[in-house]
Design a protein around this motif. Structure first.
Motif, PDB file in Angstrom:
ATOM      1  N   ASP B  99     -43.425 -31.452  14.791  1.00  0.00           N
ATOM      2  CA  ASP B  99     -44.232 -30.872  15.875  1.00  0.00           C
ATOM      3  C   ASP B  99     -43.823 -31.410  17.243  1.00  0.00           C
ATOM      4  N   GLU B 135     -41.385 -25.553   7.653  1.00  0.00           N
ATOM      5  CA  GLU B 135     -42.321 -24.526   7.187  1.00  0.00           C
ATOM      6  C   GLU B 135     -43.790 -24.898   7.436  1.00  0.00           C
ATOM      7  N   ARG B 136     -44.028 -26.159   7.825  1.00  0.00           N
ATOM      8  CA  ARG B 136     -45.413 -26.540   8.089  1.00  0.00           C
ATOM      9  C   ARG B 136     -45.834 -26.016   9.457  1.00  0.00           C
ATOM     10  N   GLY B 137     -47.126 -25.950   9.685  1.00  0.00           N
ATOM     11  CA  GLY B 137     -47.604 -25.400  10.954  1.00  0.00           C
ATOM     12  C   GLY B 137     -47.679 -23.891  10.867  1.00  0.00           C
ATOM     13  N   SER B 138     -48.381 -23.303  11.835  1.00  0.00           N
ATOM     14  CA  SER B 138     -48.581 -21.857  11.805  1.00  0.00           C
ATOM     15  C   SER B 138     -47.264 -21.133  12.078  1.00  0.00           C
ATOM     16  N   ASP B 139     -47.078 -19.991  11.420  1.00  0.00           N
ATOM     17  CA  ASP B 139     -45.826 -19.250  11.523  1.00  0.00           C
ATOM     18  C   ASP B 139     -45.544 -18.827  12.960  1.00  0.00           C
ATOM     19  N   GLU B 140     -46.606 -18.353  13.650  1.00  0.00           N
ATOM     20  CA  GLU B 140     -46.416 -17.887  15.021  1.00  0.00           C
ATOM     21  C   GLU B 140     -46.180 -19.074  15.965  1.00  0.00           C
ATOM     22  N   TYR B 141     -46.932 -20.144  15.762  1.00  0.00           N
ATOM     23  CA  TYR B 141     -46.750 -21.333  16.601  1.00  0.00           C
ATOM     24  C   TYR B 141     -45.332 -21.880  16.442  1.00  0.00           C
ATOM     25  N   MET B 143     -42.665 -20.290  16.025  1.00  0.00           N
ATOM     26  CA  MET B 143     -41.727 -19.510  16.841  1.00  0.00           C
ATOM     27  C   MET B 143     -41.677 -20.104  18.250  1.00  0.00           C
ATOM     28  N   ALA B 144     -42.863 -20.429  18.788  1.00  0.00           N
ATOM     29  CA  ALA B 144     -42.937 -21.039  20.124  1.00  0.00           C
ATOM     30  C   ALA B 144     -42.343 -22.444  20.110  1.00  0.00           C
ATOM     31  N   LEU B 145     -42.600 -23.184  19.023  1.00  0.00           N
ATOM     32  CA  LEU B 145     -42.078 -24.544  18.902  1.00  0.00           C
ATOM     33  C   LEU B 145     -40.550 -24.528  18.862  1.00  0.00           C
ATOM     34  N   GLU B 174     -39.762 -20.752  11.747  1.00  0.00           N
ATOM     35  CA  GLU B 174     -39.502 -21.337  10.430  1.00  0.00           C
ATOM     36  C   GLU B 174     -38.824 -20.315   9.520  1.00  0.00           C
ATOM     37  N   GLU B 175     -38.255 -19.249  10.116  1.00  0.00           N
ATOM     38  CA  GLU B 175     -37.747 -18.119   9.321  1.00  0.00           C
ATOM     39  C   GLU B 175     -36.364 -18.366   8.750  1.00  0.00           C
TER      40      GLU B 175
END
Lengths: 446, 210
Positions: B99, B135-141, B143-145, B174-175
């Motif tokens: 993060d 893969e941890r954390g929200s999928d959309e977040y 992308m920003a990270l 995370e894709e």
């Protein structure tokens, strides 16, 4: 166990027979239980009204209608479904006009649903009886489609929703679907787990889907080489058109405004990640709503009156839930948090009635689903087993679908916010980013 | 005998002169006799020698060309190897803490220092940085990270003089994991910036001192 069941069943059959014989005199009295007849059913009346789906004429289609109705009414979580062991409920016939209200009442039912088929017209009359009031509250005509008709299940779901509304005064959410991402493909599934289908074409990585308010359009992101463009189209069709000004950039986390005119989304680029809107109705007017500089702003969700947008921002360090007017003014913290204590809060979605916001928040390293009252800003944790994330509201405002890893793999689960009851919706593969539809309009079904 | 030899030589020289004269008409039609046969033989010998000389020159030229070609190939191969060495420097991942998007001191800073030197030594080189998350954390977040991580490396480079328009940024969130497993080792590998060449990557110069 089998002997016990058999014994219980014969007791019940005798009891039902006795009751049927005495039903006429009982009906004249109030309450009927005072006669000392004891029914051998282990059903404890709760706060929820009892619901009995009656048997009747048999047939492949009618049996399926009955089974789907029964399950939809159970999934509504608004009724105590009364099922008799060994399928005895099927023998509580509803043939003809005879309706044995006192018997249903004795079984604990407040409502009974009868399905009468008319072979000549290939239709069925589905009647909801108010057992206490001894009246037929609502009769709905159902066109009996063949089992392999793509709209067969959805047509029964619509009847179930009408029954839920007639019985409880609240909307149902049976005639709905969910979008989700599975291994990069956008897929859809009916609210009861049936009819899983793939929407996005092969070779395109799909991301963050959302429904338009009418349920006849969807938007999602097509990812390619670190870029993502938004595309809009019919969830049952195969034509998706790119949203202008979203090509060659990274756009995602789209959400429609309640009037369907605007699409709000996050855009990541040299400026970081910011919330934008694009006016689809006028095909113009890209507008940037947030200015982060050193923070990211993403995951917008409109209030149902269209006047406000809740979103995620990292302006205080960890991501938290903020709110602003739909034009970007008046940005403020929405879901309260303790600095340095409360974990990341993400993926907000405004409830259909506007009173609550669902989101997920890290609790000791695992995301959990929370809801917040929009007025009092009181926050309540809904889940605790495993990782639970990306909540999405059912149109009934009572159920939330979310991704849970409680059984190991990430699957869609549904929770009843009122009771905390959960059910697993999807079974196979890694599912992500669910989006629950509004009620599916009839015209969009094939 | 001596005279005869001298005569033969004389004739041969004449014949040769005539042959080399290029275009001078041969006025005397020789009558075949002992001398003319010898002269003809001498003429043939002389032609053979000339041919041998030409062959020798051609062979020498071929060898020289071969050598030049080999040298050129060697240079191209060296150039390619150097370019590949430079590309390998570019392809090395920069990794991040969970993060976080800050450049860590130590190995990751050294990796960026080498990339900086490569960008400085190759003025025509333009790159794209693709940020990634575990893969941890929200999928959309995520992308920003990922974008935040790409921007972090870009800022590190532009702060040290690289023109911003030479460094593009993207995110895969995370894709696009390099290690699909769900454990600490995989997550650490997947939290990364990947660099790729946009233009000017065909021939790259190794920075001095590398």
């Amino acid at each position: 166990m089998t002997r016990l069941c058999r014994a219980a069943r014969s007791v019940l059959t005798l009891a039902v027979a006795a009751l049927v014989l005495t039903a006429a005199p009982l009906a004249a009295q109030d309450p009927p239980i005072e006669q000392g007849v004891r029914i051998g059913i282990t059903y404890t009346p709760g706060l929820r009204p009892g619901m009995l789906v009656l048997g009747g004429a048999r047939g492949v289609v009618l049996d399926s209608v009955r089974a789907i109705l029964q399950r939809d009414l159970r999934y509504s979580d608004r009724f105590e479904m009364i099922t008799l062991p060994g399928g005895d409920s099927l023998f509580l016939g509803s043939a003809g006009a005879f309706v044995n209200h006192s018997l249903y009442a004795a079984l604990g039912a407040s409502f009974a649903v009868a399905i009468r088929a008319d072979a000549d017209t290939a239709t069925a009359q589905v009647t909801l009886y108010d057992v206490r009031g001894e009246t037929a509250r609502r009769t709905i005509a159902l066109v009996l489609k063949p089992l392999d008709d793509p709209d067969f299940r959805m047509s029964v779901h619509r009847v179930a929703d009408d029954i839920v509304r007639a019985a409880s005064g609240e909307p149902g959410s049976a005639a709905t679907r969910l979008l989700f991402i599975q291994r990069g493909r956008l897929r859809r599934v009916d609210f009861d787990g049936a009819d899983v289908a793939t929407i996005s074409p092969f070779g395109v990585a799909a991301f963050s889907p959302a429904w338009a308010p009418g349920g006849d359009q969807i938007v999602y992101t097509e990812l390619s080489e670190g870029w993502g463009r938004l595309v809009v189209g019919d969830p049952l069709g195969d034509v998706f058109l790119p949203v202008p000004e979203t090509e060659g950039l990274l756009n995602y986390a789209a959400a429609f405004s309640p009037d369907g005119a605007l699409v709000a989304f996050a855009r990541s680029g040299d400026e970081g990640t910011e919330v934008y809107t694009y006016n689809l109705a006028r095909d113009c007017c890209l507008q940037r709503l947030t200015v982060g500089r050193f923070s990211d702003n993403l995951s917008p969700t409109f209030s149902p009156d269209g006047r406000r947008i809740a979103f995620v921002s990292t302006r205080a360090g960890l991501p938290q839930i903020y709110v602003m007017a739909a034009d970007g003014t008046g940005q403020e913290l929405f879901a309260p948090f303790d600095y340095g204590v409360t974990g990341s809060s993400l993926a907000p979605e405004w409830s259909p009635d506007g009173t609550r916001i669902a989101f997920h928040r890290d609790v000791v390293g695992s995301p959990q689903v929370f809801i917040m009252d929009a007025r009092s800003r009181m926050v309540r944790q809904l889940t605790s087993a495993g990782r639970n994330e990306d909540p999405t509201w059912a149109p009934d405002g009572r159920h939330i679908a979310f991704i849970s890893s409680r059984t190991g793999r990430r699957q869609i689960w549904v929770i009843d916010v009122e009771t905390g009851r959960v059910r697993q919706l999807t079974q196979a593969g890694d599912t992500r980013l669910p989006a629950w539809s509004p009620r599916i309009p009839e015209s969009t079904n094939p | 005998m001596k005279l005869k030899f001298a005569m033969t030589l004389g004739v041969a020289v004449m014949v040769l002169a005539a042959a080399c004269g290029g275009g001078q008409p041969e006025e005397v039609a020789p009558v075949p006799n002992q001398d003319s046969i010898a002269a003809e033989q001498a003429r043939r010998d002389s032609l053979a020698r000339e041919q041998a000389r030409r062959d020798s020159i051609a062979r020498a030229r071929r060898l020289e060309e071969e050598s030049i070609r080999r040298e050129r190939e060697e240079a191209v191969r060296m150039e390619r190897e150097l370019t590949e060495a430079v590309l390998a420097i570019l392809m090395t991942h920069v990794n991040f803490d969970f993060d976080r998007s800050s450049i860590r001191p130590g190995g990751d800073t050294e990796v960026l220092e080498m990339k900086l030197a490569v960008l400085q030594a190759n003025a025509g080189l333009e790159v794209v940085i693709v940020g990634n998350a575990d893969e941890r954390g929200s999928d959309e977040y995520n992308m920003a990270l990922g974008m935040r991580r790409a921007l972090s490396a870009k800022k590190w480079l532009t702060d040290r003089g690289i023109a911003p328009n030479r460094v593009a940024v993207r995110s895969m969130g995370e894709e696009d994991p390099v290690d699909p497993r769900s454990n600490e080792e995989a997550w650490a590998k997947n939290r990364r910036d990947e660099f790729a060449v946009v233009v000017g990557g065909d021939v790259l110069i190794l920075p001095p001192g590398m």
